[in-house]
Design an enzyme around this catalytic site. Structure first.
Site, PDB file in Angstrom:
ATOM      1  NE  ARG A  36      -3.984  -2.251   1.809  1.00  0.00           N
ATOM      2  CZ  ARG A  36      -3.704  -3.538   2.003  1.00  0.00           C
ATOM      3  NH1 ARG A  36      -2.529  -3.885   2.493  1.00  0.00           N
ATOM      4  NH2 ARG A  36      -4.578  -4.477   1.715  1.00  0.00           N
ATOM      5  CG  HIS A 121      -0.645 -13.528   6.063  1.00  0.00           C
ATOM      6  ND1 HIS A 121      -0.635 -12.163   5.925  1.00  0.00           N
ATOM      7  CD2 HIS A 121      -1.784 -13.807   6.762  1.00  0.00           C
ATOM      8  CE1 HIS A 121      -1.713 -11.642   6.506  1.00  0.00           C
ATOM      9  NE2 HIS A 121      -2.417 -12.619   7.023  1.00  0.00           N
ATOM     10  CB  CYS A 152       3.773 -37.388  -7.746  1.00  0.00           C
ATOM     11  SG  CYS A 152       2.658 -36.036  -7.308  1.00  0.00           S
ATOM     12  CB  THR A 190       1.433  -3.717   9.553  1.00  0.00           C
ATOM     13  OG1 THR A 190       0.144  -4.186   9.138  1.00  0.00           O
ATOM     14  CG2 THR A 190       1.392  -3.351  11.028  1.00  0.00           C
ATOM     15  CB  SER A 191      -1.737  -0.716   5.953  1.00  0.00           C
ATOM     16  OG  SER A 191      -2.116  -2.025   5.588  1.00  0.00           O
TER      17      SER A 191
HETATM   18  P1  NAD Z   1       0.773  -2.978   3.613  1.00  0.00           P
HETATM   19  O1  NAD Z   1       1.475  -2.828   2.299  1.00  0.00           O
HETATM   20  O2  NAD Z   1      -0.691  -2.941   3.615  1.00  0.00           O
HETATM   21  O3  NAD Z   1       1.262  -1.801   4.592  1.00  0.00           O
HETATM   22  C1  NAD Z   1       2.597  -1.516   4.794  1.00  0.00           C
HETATM   23  C2  NAD Z   1       2.683  -0.336   5.759  1.00  0.00           C
HETATM   24  O4  NAD Z   1       4.049  -0.160   6.106  1.00  0.00           O
HETATM   25  C3  NAD Z   1       2.199   0.972   5.167  1.00  0.00           C
HETATM   26  O5  NAD Z   1       1.478   1.684   6.152  1.00  0.00           O
HETATM   27  C4  NAD Z   1       3.503   1.704   4.824  1.00  0.00           C
HETATM   28  O6  NAD Z   1       3.382   3.107   4.869  1.00  0.00           O
HETATM   29  C5  NAD Z   1       4.412   1.204   5.916  1.00  0.00           C
HETATM   30  N1  NAD Z   1       5.831   1.197   5.577  1.00  0.00           N
HETATM   31  C6  NAD Z   1       6.410   0.962   4.379  1.00  0.00           C
HETATM   32  N2  NAD Z   1       7.754   0.980   4.495  1.00  0.00           N
HETATM   33  C7  NAD Z   1       8.012   1.243   5.801  1.00  0.00           C
HETATM   34  C8  NAD Z   1       9.199   1.391   6.549  1.00  0.00           C
HETATM   35  N3  NAD Z   1      10.412   1.279   5.983  1.00  0.00           N
HETATM   36  N4  NAD Z   1       9.119   1.647   7.878  1.00  0.00           N
HETATM   37  C9  NAD Z   1       7.906   1.782   8.482  1.00  0.00           C
HETATM   38  N5  NAD Z   1       6.745   1.652   7.811  1.00  0.00           N
HETATM   39  C10 NAD Z   1       6.800   1.376   6.497  1.00  0.00           C
HETATM   40  O7  NAD Z   1       1.329  -4.310   4.292  1.00  0.00           O
HETATM   41  P2  NAD Z   1       0.700  -5.213   5.453  1.00  0.00           P
HETATM   42  O8  NAD Z   1       0.017  -4.361   6.459  1.00  0.00           O
HETATM   43  O9  NAD Z   1       1.756  -6.151   5.859  1.00  0.00           O
HETATM   44  O10 NAD Z   1      -0.483  -6.064   4.814  1.00  0.00           O
HETATM   45  C11 NAD Z   1      -0.531  -6.544   3.519  1.00  0.00           C
HETATM   46  C12 NAD Z   1      -0.152  -7.992   3.237  1.00  0.00           C
HETATM   47  O11 NAD Z   1       1.006  -7.867   2.498  1.00  0.00           O
HETATM   48  C13 NAD Z   1       0.257  -8.931   4.311  1.00  0.00           C
HETATM   49  O12 NAD Z   1      -0.693  -9.902   4.405  1.00  0.00           O
HETATM   50  C14 NAD Z   1       1.554  -9.604   3.785  1.00  0.00           C
HETATM   51  O13 NAD Z   1       1.395 -11.007   3.740  1.00  0.00           O
HETATM   52  C15 NAD Z   1       1.669  -9.110   2.383  1.00  0.00           C
HETATM   53  N6  NAD Z   1       3.012  -8.760   1.859  1.00  0.00           N
HETATM   54  C16 NAD Z   1       4.151  -9.279   2.387  1.00  0.00           C
HETATM   55  C17 NAD Z   1       5.382  -8.903   1.878  1.00  0.00           C
HETATM   56  C18 NAD Z   1       6.624  -9.518   2.461  1.00  0.00           C
HETATM   57  O14 NAD Z   1       6.602 -10.662   2.903  1.00  0.00           O
HETATM   58  N7  NAD Z   1       7.735  -8.763   2.523  1.00  0.00           N
HETATM   59  C19 NAD Z   1       5.467  -7.959   0.847  1.00  0.00           C
HETATM   60  C20 NAD Z   1       4.260  -7.440   0.320  1.00  0.00           C
HETATM   61  C21 NAD Z   1       3.039  -7.838   0.850  1.00  0.00           C
END
Ligand code: NAD
Length: 238
Positions: A36, A121, A152, A190-191
């Protein structure tokens, strides 16, 4: 920011029961895009929105297309842990942090040395055959074209929770246990909009709730300390 970091350091110094709850923002400083942010996957253009491609229905109906997206966007074989992953592992070794609860699927907390990691997840590093259950590492998917196949003949599926799929009950129960009993809860990167994972933080009952995030999180949490900044940079100063 300096004052906030001083306060964070004070809280960390005074606790030996910290639990961390994080998401994709924890790994952006390792070069893995989140969903996001402005440069996250949701702002890029695909034939379908990412949450559609990463759904169970889409996987069942269009596996080859699912894997084209998945290989290109969800795998990051060269990514390395950043300062946030490393600091959390350091706190665990020092007996201060009890668990990392993550929505991430990249395995970077374990790569940094964290041991008690609850992967809500799943993980891209684990994959299995849908027919015989044989286990495969990430190479089986990364090095494949179209749909990766088991010896398989069955299709290989990532051990990742897709949209519409349910979370592992044991992992959920453990996460609730850690959060409920935590002295200090740090929520970072995390958002907080993906449920049911996001709802877990509501189990925290203490008075040391810290949020470290770039921008606002999805719901008002009444945090005791909010730091708006990049989590790797922030934690490296603590
Ligand atoms: P999200 O993308 O919805 O939110 C990420 C949040 O982190 C945002 O608010 C953003 O502004 C903030 N952010 C970004 N970089 C940052 C930083 N350096 N320091 C502090 N804040 C920072 O992600 P989410 O809330 O984890 O939920 C979405 C889903 O995304 C999860 O279910 C996850 O499985 C999946 N996902 C995982 C990965 C991974 O494993 N690295 C990557 C992309 C998405």
């Amino acid at each position: 920011m300096e004052e906030a970091i001083r306060k964070l350091k004070e809280l960390v110094d005074g606790s030996d029961n910290i639990v961390f709850f994080g998401g994709a923002g924890v790994s952006t400083e390792s070069g893995i895009p989140d969903f996001r942010s402005v440069d996250g996957l949701y702002r890029q253009k695909y034939a379908y929105p990412p949450e559609t491609i990463l759904s169970h229905t889409f996987y069942m109906r269009h596996k080859a297309e699912f894997y084209d997206f998945y290989r290109a966007k969800m795998l990051a074989p060269d990514a390395r842990p950043n300062a946030a992953h490393k600091k959390l592992a350091e706190w665990e070794r020092a007996g201060k942090l009890k668990a990392v609860i993550t929505q991430n699927i990249d395995g970077l907390h374990q790569k940094a040395g964290s041991r008690e990691v609850l992967e809500l997840h799943g993980s891209v590093l684990r994959n299995y055959c849908e027919k015989c259950g044989k286990f495969y590492g990430v190479e089986a998917v990364a090095g494949s074209t179209s749909v990766p196949k088991c010896i398989c003949g069955g299709d290989i599926k990532p051990d990742v929770v897709l949209y519409e799929e349910s979370l592992d009950e044991d992992v959920l129960a453990k996460a609730v246990h850690y959060i409920r009993n935590a002295d200090m809860l740090i929520i970072g990167g995390t958002s907080l909009v993906v449920y049911p994972a996001a709802g877990l933080v509501r189990y925290y009952r203490g008075h040391k709730l810290v949020v470290i995030n770039k921008g606002q999180v999805g719901a008002p949490l009444g945090a005791d300390l909010v730091i708006d900044g990049p989590i790797g940079q922030v934690l490296s100063q603590v």
